[in-house]
Structures are given as C-alpha cells and as structure tokens.
Design a protein around this motif. Structure first.
Motif, PDB file in Angstrom:
ATOM      1  N   ASP A   1      27.466  14.437  71.907  1.00  0.00           N
ATOM      2  CA  ASP A   1      26.238  14.657  71.614  1.00  0.00           C
ATOM      3  C   ASP A   1      25.548  15.467  72.369  1.00  0.00           C
ATOM      4  O   ASP A   1      24.755  15.291  73.221  1.00  0.00           O
ATOM      5  CB  ASP A   1      25.523  13.251  71.367  1.00  0.00           C
ATOM      6  CG  ASP A   1      24.133  13.257  70.561  1.00  0.00           C
ATOM      7  OD1 ASP A   1      23.996  14.152  70.170  1.00  0.00           O
ATOM      8  OD2 ASP A   1      23.483  12.113  70.741  1.00  0.00           O
ATOM      9  N   ALA A   2      25.791  17.048  72.258  1.00  0.00           N
ATOM     10  CA  ALA A   2      25.892  17.778  73.291  1.00  0.00           C
ATOM     11  C   ALA A   2      24.568  18.601  73.453  1.00  0.00           C
ATOM     12  O   ALA A   2      24.332  19.354  74.344  1.00  0.00           O
ATOM     13  CB  ALA A   2      26.886  18.744  73.306  1.00  0.00           C
ATOM     14  N   PHE A   3      23.597  18.353  72.414  1.00  0.00           N
ATOM     15  CA  PHE A   3      22.278  19.204  72.542  1.00  0.00           C
ATOM     16  C   PHE A   3      21.448  18.235  73.212  1.00  0.00           C
ATOM     17  O   PHE A   3      21.557  17.021  73.068  1.00  0.00           O
ATOM     18  CB  PHE A   3      21.756  19.483  70.982  1.00  0.00           C
ATOM     19  CG  PHE A   3      22.266  20.797  70.640  1.00  0.00           C
ATOM     20  CD1 PHE A   3      22.082  22.009  71.421  1.00  0.00           C
ATOM     21  CD2 PHE A   3      22.526  20.887  69.284  1.00  0.00           C
ATOM     22  CE1 PHE A   3      22.746  23.299  70.725  1.00  0.00           C
ATOM     23  CE2 PHE A   3      23.063  22.180  68.687  1.00  0.00           C
ATOM     24  CZ  PHE A   3      23.178  23.224  69.581  1.00  0.00           C
ATOM     25  N   GLY A   4      20.460  18.793  73.476  1.00  0.00           N
ATOM     26  CA  GLY A   4      19.385  17.868  74.328  1.00  0.00           C
ATOM     27  C   GLY A   4      18.660  18.457  75.429  1.00  0.00           C
ATOM     28  O   GLY A   4      19.113  19.521  76.022  1.00  0.00           O
ATOM     29  N   LEU A   5      17.591  17.878  75.814  1.00  0.00           N
ATOM     30  CA  LEU A   5      16.731  18.283  77.159  1.00  0.00           C
ATOM     31  C   LEU A   5      17.457  18.207  78.336  1.00  0.00           C
ATOM     32  O   LEU A   5      17.312  19.147  79.186  1.00  0.00           O
ATOM     33  CB  LEU A   5      15.499  17.554  77.081  1.00  0.00           C
ATOM     34  CG  LEU A   5      14.165  18.393  77.607  1.00  0.00           C
ATOM     35  CD1 LEU A   5      14.175  19.615  77.045  1.00  0.00           C
ATOM     36  CD2 LEU A   5      13.123  17.464  77.288  1.00  0.00           C
TER      37      LEU A   5
END
Ligand code: ANZ
Ligand code: ZN
Ligand code: ZN
Length: 858
Positions: free
Chosen positions: A79-83
């Motif tokens: 789940d590789a997108f994110g802040l």
C-alpha cells in the motif's frame, strides 16, 4: 541423526521453494479455489511483530488449505502511496519513491525469511503506474456513472498533514494519522458518492456471517440509519402571522425522529453554517450578535462537537417560525450544537425530550414545556388529560428522553410517545395530510471525500478548462503520471509544478490546467485484492472471468483499526464495480479475522518511543522463523492480544527440537536409539503405549482439522503436542529393535511420524519439509502433499478412568468402557466405594461422563 538447525535449513529451503516456483498458482485449474489474504502493508520500514502475527496466520491457512486440495491464491503487495514517504523524502532531501521501494525490498526479504508462501509473481505495488493507471480508470468509470462529485463544502482539514481528510479519517475530532486536531475549512473537493450505497451497505452486513460482530456493529453505527420525518415550519412575523401561501423561501424544514414531541417545541435552532442564515438576519439588530456567534462557533473544535457535551452557545436571530401542528410562534436561534451536515441543519428544539435542547434552554432561559411524562412522574396526574399548554417549566435536572405518555399535546394527549411510537405515527400522519411533513430516513454516513493536497498519491485524472469545465483525461492518455522531478524539501508540490499543470483540453484543444489533487490512499486499498487475480493485465484493471473465479476472498486477515475505513470503502468499491458490470459478487470478503495485538511482556503495546519493541529479526536469529511462527500461533487465539514471553518462544524451540528427534527415532533413522529408556518398560506396557499412540494419531488429526477450520491454531498446536507425548511414551518403552521386529509397530511408528510432520507443516514449514526429505526419505515439499485423513472409530478411547467421590471426597478410581451405559457406571462406582457407604443411605449418585461419579450419602 542430523541435528535441528533452523539457521541452515530455513534459508536453504526458501531458496528451493523459490526455485521450484512452489507458490505459483494457476488461474484455470480444475481444483477448487481458496483465496487467503492478509491486508497489504504500508512499506514503513522493517516489519514488526504485528506483521509477523498477521502474516503467520494467513500463511498457516494458505498452506493448510493447499494441503486440503485447494488451489490457494495467497498474494502480497504494498500500500505504497501516502504521507510518511513524503515526510521521509523531505527530511532526507530525496524522493518518496526511493524511500518506498527501498522499504519494500527490506520488507520483502523479511517476508521471505519468515517462509511465507506468497505467489510473488502477483505482487501489486500501489505506486507502480501499472497499478495506479487502473485506479484512475476506475475513478473515471465511477465519474461516468454519477458516483463522483466535485463540490464546495466545509471539510476536515489536518493542519499538520496539510491536507483534507474524509470523515472516516477523523477519530474523535483528530487526524487518524497524526492525531492533530482537525479544523473545518470551506473547500472545493472531490467526493465518491458512497451514500448512494448506504442502505445496501447496511443491509448486506447481514450476509457477513463470517465477520466479527463488533466490526459489523461499528459499520452499522457509522452508516447510522435513522427513521423519522421532515417537518416544515413557516417563517412568520413577531405577531405570529405567517403567509397563507408560503413559498419555498418561507419554509424551514427540520429532520426529527420525534414528531410526537412537536407540542413541546419551544424554540428552533439553526446550525452556524446554515445556508440562508445571513439572509434571515441581514440589516437587523441581530445581524452582529449572530455573526459573532458564527465566528465563535468556528472555535468550538470538532473534538468538542463530536462529544456534544461542551457548553452550548447561541444567539437569537430575531425571527420566528410557526409550528405547523398547533400554529404556535417559535423563536429561531442559532447555536453551536447543531451540525450543518446532518438532516437539514435545523432542529425543532424540544427541551423536555432532548438533552442538548434541555441544556440550551437552561442556559438561555427558554421555556421547557413538559409534553411527555412517565406515569410515575408527580406531574402526570395533573396533566394526563390536559390538551392545552398550562405548565411551561419544570424543576428537572435532565430531559425525559425515554418513552412515556404525551400530555399538553392537543388530540395526541394520552398516546404513547417515543421513537417509532403510536404518538409519532399519528403526528406524522396529520402532518402528511396537511402537506407539512413526510417520512424520511437519514444516514449518518457522508460522501467519501477522496481528494488530497499531497504529491505522493494517485493523481486525479481531470482537466480544468475555462470553456469546457472540468473534464476527464481521455482513457487512452491514462495514467496521468506523477512527475518524477519534484523537490518536496524545497516546498514544491503538484500545484507548483508548471509542466505538470499546463496541458491542453481534450475537448476543445485549448490550453487547460490539470487537477493537482491526488486520491486518498484508501482508494488504492479498495480494490488491490481484485488486481491480484490478474495483476499483469494492461488492457483492464482485471479480467472479469478471473476476478469472478477467485473472488470473494475466502479469508481476510487484518487489524480491527480498519473496521470502518478500509473495510467499508472496499465494500463500496465492490458494489460500485458490480453495478458497472465488472464483477459479479456483492461483497469482497466472506470471512474476516481481526488479529489481536502483540504486547510486550508487561502487557503494554510495543513502540519505538517506549523502547520495548521485540524485533522479529532478533528472534529469528536466535530461534529461527519456524519457532517464531509456531510460538505466535500457539500463544493465544488469533483474535486475542498476545503477551510476549521469550521463555515461551524458547519452549517452542525446544519442542521443535524434541519432535525432530522423535521423528528420526520413530522411523529408526536416528542412527542409535536416542529416546529408549529400558527402565520405563516396566511402567507402561509397550502394547498399551502403541494402542494409545494409534488412538491419539487418529484423534489428533480430527481435532487439528476442526481447529484449523475455526482458526483455533493454538489448540491445534496443543493437540499436536499431545500426539507427540504419546509418541514419546511409545519411544521410551520400545527399542528400535522392538519396533523393527513388530511390523504393526513399525508401520504405526512411521505413520505417527509422518502425521506429526504433516500436521505441523503449515506452522513450521521448513522444519517439516526438512524432516520429510531427510528422516522420512521423501522427495518434494509438503505443500504438495495431501493432509492426513483419520478414522473416527480408531480415535475413540476404549476405556476411561473416573474418580468416585463420596460426600465430596475422592474414595476410589474406576476404569470403565468409554461407551458404558450410565447405569453400569453407577453400579461399578457404588461397588468400588461400598466400604464408605455401608450402613448409610445413598441419596444420589450422579455420573459426570468422562470425569467422575458423585455419590451423596447420609
Ligand atoms: C425533536 C426531538 C425531540 C428530537 C426529542 C429528539 C428528541 P438521530 O437519532 O441521531 O437521527 N437533530 C436533527 N438534525 C440535527 C442536526 N443537524 N444537528 C443536531 N441535532 C439534530 O437524531 C435525530 C434527532 O437529532 C432529531 O430529532 C433532532 O432532534 C436532532 F425529544 O427532533 B429531534
Ligand atoms: Zn494529520
Ligand atoms: Zn475545453
């Protein structure tokens, strides 16, 4: 005999499994299918014990079902997108992709080191353009279907993450990620219309028998269906005169679940953000006080509003509305306890029946008219037949919020009042007849705000054109690629990236600007499990035939913290994709297991700041992956918290060592008799030990199968230990020569050895494969071997020992046939304690099967 050495066998077998492509699963096989899935991780660095637990549970199930004859889909991705990636990039002056892919590599090698049976060929990485392209495509299909909206409204803004948040991501007024207090801002944002599915999302919870009750309850509460009515109040002057023919502008509508209380409405309240409030007070002496109140209300934090027990503030608007049920004039206030985005943003205040209204009435000295009472209330006798308003104040400490009898309520006086009550039905009917009310169902669920003002996410594929409006990027131009050249540390964002922003309008060809918001990362996790069924498809997100053949997921495993967020969004995506004709199922996850936490040895949550983290790699270095896996599964039922205890882990390591030796001994491959203890031979007869071993072998296979089907891995392992104990006893009292000379014993011993190894294979797969190849002399891997079968007849104990108590004291033990009739057992018991009952009267003799006989004498 070769010694058990996990540090040698584990990496070697992992290499052999990879070489044999053991975990590759075909799509079009005839075998029945199982889809076992663990929530994909965020690549935040190395794995922690929570991951190990989550994925060990999944791996045991995958391997077990495989041995049961299924084709098992067991994939893993990120789940590789994110802040966090963005923050790390800012800190290290690098790019989020670099940090993310490096972490993925680290985690991947840890998963391999744990021996998890993933089909790595199906890996999905959310920040790969091959994946996010289809996320954009799905967004566009939703858009075409009317499920996407862009609108201006008050939204949740996290000042520290510098982005908006969905309602689901605000936990008690705080950001789910960083726990900062969330602010309200008016912004134009993108929404998914999840509310279109509110009722179905609620109804279908009933289908989810395989989900924990508490998760379903949380979802139902979040959706928050509320049955009531809308009631129209008409603006009137200070003398109570309302226009005979009111227009829409003269009407303010409220949502109420308690129309029965209309006679008790003593004031009327608008939310500070109520549309049209300005107009109501414009140019009057009330304008400034109302404006001040609205300003002040902005400072009532979302935390306080969510709790609802803050000190309530309000201001009078100088306006009045007419109560449609009795023609009475009611003053209109604005107050900070009414929320703008529920119902109509206006409430008919009934301080007698609603605690918030009660508190407000007390604060501003507004009438509290008792119109509903319990029959034991001191006022009840006075008012029970009173149709008119004669009492307008009470000395109560709180509102009367339960069912009761209506009083001072005109023709409804005497009826039962309450939610869904007789009185409520009668009042709504009257309102309907006069055209001033109608039935209404409200949901607490709001549309899902999916746009984020952050770089490291999936770009929303839209273009803003001055002439054509906001239009989708043509499908053939997808994906909208995230530009690589961006210096986040220097404050650059997509919104400052000229090259990214400037484009041409796909409709008119004139210069236009790209949307610079990205999608909530929860959009990535809402359909990744479908992509696993067809991960390399470059024509579509997935082939419908493939997704329909694998889905729904048979067993999903992950943390309870996703009860509302990910698990609700995924259900929405599934239903929307179904309505687009892309999938043929209604629900994504048939069974859900929410694993408990791994706590430290004092029962505290592990965290870096507390310095109490137990690192998986340290434990593997000490005991090997098989011991860690088996220990974690053994220590607690999977849905309960687990308290770390390294001695327990050492114990499991010893157990694996002991059984290792037993297996060699059982098949006479130990080289010498390592377990034979001639001195024990007299204590237990070899023939009895053999009989017990045979019975245990069949009983335990049955028990482990049952336990695995119910996710009771801990009791399954305990049962295998019992089988190993029976094998141990047998090995103590028989020598290798004894067994070699008795073909029945030799066969029993080998069967017991193979059974134990197979039963432990899902938990300790390296250990099991190594024994399978060495001690047991087989080729290949247990992953491809069938699960052992058993004969229930042979599993039955033929005799049981029972204690016999007389007046609470154990006086004898008897051995009876396991299936002996109760009367026979009683007779045998009485005979055994005859000396203690002589001359006395037997009052009762109770048989507790398998345990004891309880005799009472006097
Ligand atoms: C009159 C009344 C009398 C109410 C009474 C309750 C008790 P649920 O069950 O959660 O749906 N309400 C409606 N809109 C509101 C808003 N925007 N902000 C704050 N409160 C609002 O709650 C429905 C009740 O919540 C409604 O019924 C309304 O108060 C209030 F004895 O109307 B009731
Ligand atoms: Zn935040
Ligand atoms: Zn255009």
């Amino acid at each position: 005999m070769k010694e058990y050495n996990p540090h040698e066998i584990e990496p070697r077998l992992q290499g052999e499994w990879a070489k044999a492509d053991l975990f590759h699963v075909p799509d079009n096989d005839e075998k029945p299918k199982k889809y076992i899935l663990e929530m994909f991780p965020y690549p935040s660095g190395d794995i922690h014990m929570g991951h190990v637990r989550n994925y060990s549970i999944g791996d045991v199930l995958a391997r077990y079902h495989r041995m049961r004859g299924y084709d098992v889909l067991h994939p893993m991705g990120w789940d590789a997108f994110g802040l966090p990636a963005e923050n790390a990039a800012i800190k290290h002056h690098s790019h989020p992709a670099k940090w993310t892919y490096a972490n993925i590599e680290t985690q991947k090698s840890s998963f391999k080191r744990m021996g998890f049976s993933y089909d790595w060929d199906r890996t999905v990485v959310a920040c790969d353009p091959e994946y996010y392209r289809w996320g954009q495509w799905i967004f566009e299909q939703f858009w075409k279907k009317g499920l996407v909206e862009r609108r201006n409204s008050p939204v949740n803004w996290c000042p520290s993450c510098e982005t908006v948040l969905a309602n689901e991501q605000v936990i008690e007024g705080r950001c789910w990620r960083c726990h900062s207090e969330v602010e309200k801002r008016d912004l134009t944002q993108w929404y998914f219309k999840i509310t279109d599915y509110a009722q179905e999302l609620l109804d279908d919870l009933d289908q989810l028998d395989g989900w924990p009750e508490r998760v379903k309850q949380q979802q139902a509460n979040w959706i928050g269906r509320s049955e009531g009515a809308e009631v129209d109040f008409i603006l009137c002057d200070a003398d109570g005169n309302a226009p005979a023919d009111p227009t829409d502008d003269d009407i303010i509508t409220v949502f109420t679940t308690r129309a029965d209380t209309l006679f008790g409405c003593s004031f009327f309240v608008l939310a500070p953000e109520y549309k049209g409030l300005d107009k109501l007070v414009a140019g009057t002496e009330y304008e400034q006080p109302v404006k001040d109140l609205v300003e002040a209300a902005k400072k009532v934090t979302a935390v306080e509003r969510a709790q609802g027990n803050h000190e309530k503030h309000g201001a009078f608007t100088g306006r009045y509305v007419m109560n449609p049920i009795n023609g009475q004039k009611v003053p209109v206030w604005v107050a900070d306890y009414v929320v703008a985005d529920y119902g109509t943003g206006a409430v008919m205040a009934v301080p007698c029946g609603d605690q918030r209204d009660f508190e407000f009435a007390r604060a501003y000295d507004l009438p509290i008219v008792p119109i509903i009472l319990g029959e034991d209330d001191p006022l009840y006798d006075t008012l029970k037949d009173e149709q008119n308003r004669v009492v307008t104040s009470v000395d109560w400490d709180e509102a009367y919020a339960t069912e009761g009898r209506l009083v001072q309520s005109g023709p409804y006086t005497g009826m039962v009042g309450g939610k869904h009550s007789e009185g409520e039905a009668a009042v709504v009917k009257a309102l309907e007849e006069m055209g001033r009310g109608r039935r209404k169902v409200e949901y607490r669920l709001r549309d899902w705000l999916i746009s984020r003002q952050r770089y490291w996410g999936n770009p929303i594929p839209a273009i803003h054109c001055e002439h054509c409006g906001t239009v989708p990027v043509p499908e053939e131009d997808l994906p909208v690629m995230l530009p690589k050249d961006i210096d986040l540390a220097a404050g650059e964002t997509l919104a400052t990236h000229e090259e990214f922003i400037n484009t041409t309008c796909p409709v008119c060809g004139r210069p236009a600007k790209r949307e610079t918001d990205t999608m909530d990362t929860f959009t990535c996790s809402s359909w990744y499990y479908m992509r696993y069924t067809d991960p390399h498809n470059d024509q579509a997100p997935f082939d419908s035939a493939k997704v329909n053949s694998w889905m729904p997921v048979d067993q999903y495993i992950g943390g309870i913290e996703h009860a509302i967020l990910h698990l609700l969004y995924s259900r929405f995506y599934t239903k929307a994709l179904r309505d687009l004709g892309l999938v043929n199922f209604d629900e994504p996850f048939t069974n859900l297991l929410c694993q408990g936490m791994v706590k430290d040895s004092n029962g505290e949550t592990m965290s870096k700041s507390k310095g109490n983290v137990i690192a998986p790699e340290d434990m593997i270095a000490e005991y090997g992956a098989d011991a860690v896996r088996t220990y974690i599964l053994f220590m607690a039922p999977p849905d309960k918290d687990l308290q770390w205890d390294e001695e327990g882990l050492a114990g499991i390591y010893k157990f694996l060592n002991r059984v290792w030796r037993q297996v060699f001994d059982l098949v006479g491959a130990a080289g010498e008799d390592t377990l034979y203890q001639p001195a024990n031979k007299g204590k237990e007869k070899p023939a009895d030990a053999a009989k017990t071993l045979l019975r245990e072998r069949h009983r335990v296979v049955g028990k482990v199968g049952d336990d695995m089907e119910r996710d009771n891995f801990n009791t399954a392992i305990a049962a295998i230990m019992e089988l190993s104990n029976a094998a141990g006893t047998f090995l103590h009292v028989t020598s290798a020569e004894d067994r070699a000379a008795n073909s029945e014993w030799a066969a029993l011993a080998r069967d017991a050895a193979e059974t134990i190894v197979k039963l432990l294979a899902p938990m300790a797969p390296h250990w099991a494969d190594e024994l399978w190849n060495t001690a047991l002399g087989h080729e290949g891997f247990l992953y491809n071997e069938p699960w052992p079968t058993f004969d229930p007849e042979k599993a039955k104990a033929d005799e049981v020992e029972l204690a016999v108590q007389v007046n609470g004291k154990v006086r004898a033990r008897i051995t009876v046939a396991a299936d002996a009739a109760e009367d026979d057992v009683r007779a045998a018991a009485l005979e055994a304690v005859a000396a203690h009952t002589e001359g006395k009267q037997v009052v009762k003799a109770i048989v507790i099967p398998g345990r004891l006989v309880n005799i009472v004498v006097k």
